[in-house]
Design a protein around this motif. Structure first.
Motif, PDB file in Angstrom:
ATOM      1  N   MET A 127       0.838  -1.202   0.000  1.00  0.00           N
ATOM      2  CA  MET A 127       0.000   0.000   0.000  1.00  0.00           C
ATOM      3  C   MET A 127       0.871   1.249   0.000  1.00  0.00           C
ATOM      4  SD  MET A 127      -3.136  -1.011   0.018  1.00  0.00           S
ATOM      5  CE  MET A 127      -3.686   0.674   0.119  1.00  0.00           C
ATOM      6  N   GLU A 128       1.940   1.194   0.781  1.00  0.00           N
ATOM      7  CA  GLU A 128       2.833   2.357   0.855  1.00  0.00           C
ATOM      8  C   GLU A 128       3.486   2.629  -0.503  1.00  0.00           C
ATOM      9  OE1 GLU A 128       4.052   2.288   5.610  1.00  0.00           O
ATOM     10  OE2 GLU A 128       5.188   1.087   4.167  1.00  0.00           O
ATOM     11  N   GLU A 129       3.878   1.532  -1.158  1.00  0.00           N
ATOM     12  CA  GLU A 129       4.464   1.693  -2.487  1.00  0.00           C
ATOM     13  C   GLU A 129       3.465   2.296  -3.465  1.00  0.00           C
ATOM     14  OE1 GLU A 129       6.148  -2.028  -3.834  1.00  0.00           O
ATOM     15  OE2 GLU A 129       7.443  -2.044  -2.070  1.00  0.00           O
ATOM     16  N   GLN A 130       2.222   1.793  -3.369  1.00  0.00           N
ATOM     17  CA  GLN A 130       1.187   2.320  -4.256  1.00  0.00           C
ATOM     18  C   GLN A 130       0.986   3.813  -4.013  1.00  0.00           C
ATOM     19  OE1 GLN A 130      -2.446   0.082  -4.273  1.00  0.00           O
ATOM     20  NE2 GLN A 130      -3.695   1.801  -4.958  1.00  0.00           N
ATOM     21  N   LEU A 131       0.935   4.200  -2.728  1.00  0.00           N
ATOM     22  CA  LEU A 131       0.690   5.606  -2.391  1.00  0.00           C
ATOM     23  C   LEU A 131       1.887   6.483  -2.728  1.00  0.00           C
ATOM     24  CD1 LEU A 131      -1.203   5.043   0.952  1.00  0.00           C
ATOM     25  CD2 LEU A 131      -2.156   6.040  -1.125  1.00  0.00           C
ATOM     26  N   ALA A 132       3.057   5.834  -2.857  1.00  0.00           N
ATOM     27  CA  ALA A 132       4.262   6.606  -3.170  1.00  0.00           C
ATOM     28  C   ALA A 132       4.334   6.985  -4.654  1.00  0.00           C
ATOM     29  CB  ALA A 132       5.505   5.823  -2.771  1.00  0.00           C
ATOM     30  N   ILE A 133       3.481   6.354  -5.472  1.00  0.00           N
ATOM     31  CA  ILE A 133       3.453   6.708  -6.899  1.00  0.00           C
ATOM     32  C   ILE A 133       2.793   8.079  -7.023  1.00  0.00           C
ATOM     33  CG2 ILE A 133       2.552   6.110  -9.181  1.00  0.00           C
ATOM     34  CD1 ILE A 133       2.491   3.175  -8.275  1.00  0.00           C
ATOM     35  N   ASP A 134       3.592   9.101  -7.237  1.00  0.00           N
ATOM     36  CA  ASP A 134       2.988  10.431  -7.283  1.00  0.00           C
ATOM     37  C   ASP A 134       2.939  11.024  -8.691  1.00  0.00           C
ATOM     38  OD1 ASP A 134       5.656  10.646  -7.325  1.00  0.00           O
ATOM     39  OD2 ASP A 134       5.833  12.159  -5.741  1.00  0.00           O
ATOM     40  N   VAL A 135       3.608  10.348  -9.611  1.00  0.00           N
ATOM     41  CA  VAL A 135       3.480  10.818 -11.009  1.00  0.00           C
ATOM     42  C   VAL A 135       2.730   9.779 -11.814  1.00  0.00           C
ATOM     43  CG1 VAL A 135       5.293  12.493 -11.510  1.00  0.00           C
ATOM     44  CG2 VAL A 135       5.907  10.087 -11.197  1.00  0.00           C
ATOM     45  N   MET A 136       1.686  10.196 -12.473  1.00  0.00           N
ATOM     46  CA  MET A 136       0.959   9.282 -13.340  1.00  0.00           C
ATOM     47  C   MET A 136       1.290   9.678 -14.777  1.00  0.00           C
ATOM     48  SD  MET A 136      -0.854   7.240 -11.396  1.00  0.00           S
ATOM     49  CE  MET A 136      -2.562   6.772 -11.689  1.00  0.00           C
ATOM     50  N   ASP A 137       1.263   8.686 -15.646  1.00  0.00           N
ATOM     51  CA  ASP A 137       1.396   8.907 -17.091  1.00  0.00           C
ATOM     52  C   ASP A 137       2.772   9.458 -17.495  1.00  0.00           C
ATOM     53  OD1 ASP A 137      -1.355   8.242 -17.096  1.00  0.00           O
ATOM     54  OD2 ASP A 137      -1.873  10.330 -16.713  1.00  0.00           O
ATOM     55  N   THR A 138       3.737   9.342 -16.585  1.00  0.00           N
ATOM     56  CA  THR A 138       5.076   9.865 -16.859  1.00  0.00           C
ATOM     57  C   THR A 138       6.112   8.852 -16.376  1.00  0.00           C
ATOM     58  OG1 THR A 138       4.220  12.062 -16.376  1.00  0.00           O
ATOM     59  CG2 THR A 138       6.621  11.842 -16.473  1.00  0.00           C
TER      60      THR A 138
ATOM     61  N   VAL B 254      12.239  -7.751 -20.024  1.00  0.00           N
ATOM     62  CA  VAL B 254      11.003  -8.277 -19.419  1.00  0.00           C
ATOM     63  C   VAL B 254      10.238  -7.101 -18.822  1.00  0.00           C
ATOM     64  CG1 VAL B 254      10.064  -9.753 -17.585  1.00  0.00           C
ATOM     65  CG2 VAL B 254      12.156 -10.440 -18.780  1.00  0.00           C
ATOM     66  N   VAL B 255       8.918  -7.071 -19.052  1.00  0.00           N
ATOM     67  CA  VAL B 255       8.090  -6.040 -18.414  1.00  0.00           C
ATOM     68  C   VAL B 255       7.252  -6.701 -17.326  1.00  0.00           C
ATOM     69  CG1 VAL B 255       6.372  -4.214 -18.755  1.00  0.00           C
ATOM     70  CG2 VAL B 255       7.917  -4.852 -20.639  1.00  0.00           C
ATOM     71  N   TYR B 256       7.322  -6.127 -16.125  1.00  0.00           N
ATOM     72  CA  TYR B 256       6.448  -6.578 -15.038  1.00  0.00           C
ATOM     73  C   TYR B 256       5.306  -5.589 -14.922  1.00  0.00           C
ATOM     74  CZ  TYR B 256      10.480  -9.423 -13.772  1.00  0.00           C
ATOM     75  OH  TYR B 256      11.513 -10.322 -13.804  1.00  0.00           O
ATOM     76  N   GLU B 257       4.098  -6.126 -14.910  1.00  0.00           N
ATOM     77  CA  GLU B 257       2.914  -5.271 -14.803  1.00  0.00           C
ATOM     78  C   GLU B 257       2.218  -5.598 -13.490  1.00  0.00           C
ATOM     79  OE1 GLU B 257       0.058  -5.558 -18.159  1.00  0.00           O
ATOM     80  OE2 GLU B 257      -1.467  -5.699 -16.588  1.00  0.00           O
ATOM     81  N   ILE B 258       1.921  -4.583 -12.684  1.00  0.00           N
ATOM     82  CA  ILE B 258       1.266  -4.790 -11.386  1.00  0.00           C
ATOM     83  C   ILE B 258      -0.062  -4.048 -11.382  1.00  0.00           C
ATOM     84  CG2 ILE B 258       1.564  -4.662  -8.860  1.00  0.00           C
ATOM     85  CD1 ILE B 258       3.987  -5.957  -9.960  1.00  0.00           C
ATOM     86  N   PHE B 259      -1.138  -4.719 -10.962  1.00  0.00           N
ATOM     87  CA  PHE B 259      -2.459  -4.078 -10.791  1.00  0.00           C
ATOM     88  C   PHE B 259      -2.612  -3.644  -9.347  1.00  0.00           C
ATOM     89  CE2 PHE B 259      -4.507  -7.566 -13.562  1.00  0.00           C
ATOM     90  CZ  PHE B 259      -3.928  -7.022 -14.693  1.00  0.00           C
ATOM     91  N   MET B 260      -3.135  -2.465  -9.153  1.00  0.00           N
ATOM     92  CA  MET B 260      -3.398  -2.018  -7.786  1.00  0.00           C
ATOM     93  C   MET B 260      -4.773  -1.384  -7.727  1.00  0.00           C
ATOM     94  SD  MET B 260       0.393  -0.455  -7.166  1.00  0.00           S
ATOM     95  CE  MET B 260       0.592  -0.065  -8.911  1.00  0.00           C
TER      96      MET B 260
END
Lengths: 277, 277
Positions: free
Chosen positions: A112-123, A250-256
């Motif tokens: 959850m902390e990692e998810q909330l740490a994503i502060d730039v979207m689309d960049t 390799v691309v890792y894709e994570i859903f949150m």
């Protein structure tokens, strides 16, 4: 010296056990007064009885039921010892379970902390990642348009057979390369992170326990939409190519999930990440 | 690709959650089918709903009630994170409690093992002892004839105020010297062993936390009877004097119940022990 007798109120005060509880113990035959006045029905307890209350308290404290305590009162010291040994292994199992819950909570919190740490979207952005153990299943012909839950269900069931914990998080793996259409993009694996260090047996032939390696990753995050997925991926791809970054292909894709309400609209953040060499 | 719909039986199979539980989740509004056939009343669930079941499972696993889970479904990711942090401290408290129970069990088991290891009665023997922390209370005028439980009750109450654990074992301390009558033998302290390492506050002026020192002890054990107590003590005393053993001039007396039934006859083993210098 005459042995002193105590009223139920005195016993209650001396032992910190409520009068109501003492009456109940009498009723179920766990701890009876030594004398009941036939006229007043008042209960009297003698001094030498008190230590039985200590035993009751202690066994209750370690989670033994009143019924079991009543049975334990008939034990010899040797029998009580073997009963305590049994209790010890019950407690040990409970502690192992608590420890796993704690681990699970810790990892979920970290996610959850990692998810909330994503502060730039689309960049495009960079981040350092610890290694993550995952349970993966081979797929073919799956594209970002739609991933049937049957895949995840088989991952979940494998973990549940092992009594392992779910991580509530899923991801996919696909080759790093140029894609001109989403139809070209086929997942090679779907996965779920493992949140304990348990050894997973009972893997089906298409399943594998792998590690997403620790290191520095180049990433992009966005709200999932099939229509914009390719554009977002291409941003990441072109950034890597333009800057001539050396990457693991390799691309890792994570859903949150962005909300948890089963009645609201499902929104997911997707993070795509590629490891720098 | 069309999103697949699943019957309640299929969901149950895929998720390992019973049909009954799924119906109950629907009833309480925790997890509702995306579609109910108006003719048959059959429930249908769509693929993208499944991850809500994972969240329910995981929160249930960490001990969150269904009601709290329902509330958590309305959380934002940041709110869920702070909820998980709260849960973490709940789990930590539970684990501390379990750890103390484990300690208590271990020490109680050790006490029982020591008691069962006494294989000679009425005869002097030697043994090595680890140090034991005790909570003691000063007494005067008490003799082996009779010890009112009020003393033990005040020890117990002090420990309970501290939420500390009871050891179910009591003892007394008296000076090592010649006694010609039991009336001369006065206990200086009664005590109970401490089974945690907690710091005990709220001591009354007559209470003290002491240590029975580790070392080699000369001992005698016997079934407690006021009439034979002096003879047993004298056996120990004479043995020490005859063999000119150098000892700490303190006798530790430990009571150990031989049965736990409140209805049977109370029988105690008493062990008297004196530390060799």
């Amino acid at each position: 010296m005459e042995e002193k007798h105590y009223s139920i109120g005195e016993v209650s005060k001396l032992t910190n056990i409520s009068i109501q509880t003492l009456r109940y113990y009498d009723q179920i035959g766990l701890f009876k007064p030594s004398y009941v006045d036939p006229k007043t029905n008042y209960r009297y307890y003698k001094d030498s009885q008190f230590y039985h209350l200590d035993i009751i308290k202690s066994l209750k404290y370690i989670g033994v039921s009143l019924e079991e305590i009543k049975a334990a009162q008939q034990f010899t010291p040797a029998e009580l010892l073997s009963f305590l040994k049994q209790q010890e292994s019950v407690i040990e199992q409970q502690m192992n379970r608590m420890y796993e819950i704690q681990q699970s909570l810790y990892k979920t919190k970290r996610q959850m902390e990692e998810q909330l740490a994503i502060d730039v979207m689309d960049t495009v952005y960079f981040k350092n990642e610890e290694s993550v153990r995952i349970l993966s299943i081979k797929t073919n012909e799956l594209t970002p348009y739609y991933i049937p839950n049957t895949y995840y269900s088989s991952l979940i069931k494998t973990l549940e057979v092992e009594n392992s914990l779910l991580s509530n998080r899923y991801g996919c793996i696909f080759p790093y390369q140029q894609y001109d259409s989403l139809d070209e993009l086929h997942y090679s694996h779907v996965f779920t992170p493992l949140i304990t260090d348990r050894y997973i047996t009972h893997l089906t032939t298409d399943m594998d326990v792998k590690t997403i390696p620790a290191g520095r990753y180049v990433c992009i995050a966005f709200i999932f939409e099939p229509d914009t997925y390719l554009t977002q991926y291409q941003k990441l791809y072109h950034y890597i190519e333009e800057h001539q970054l050396q990457v693991l292909p390799v691309v890792y894709e994570i859903f949150m999930p962005l909300n948890y309400s089963p009645n609201g609209e499902d929104q997911f953040i997707v993070e795509l990440k590629v490891k720098l060499l």
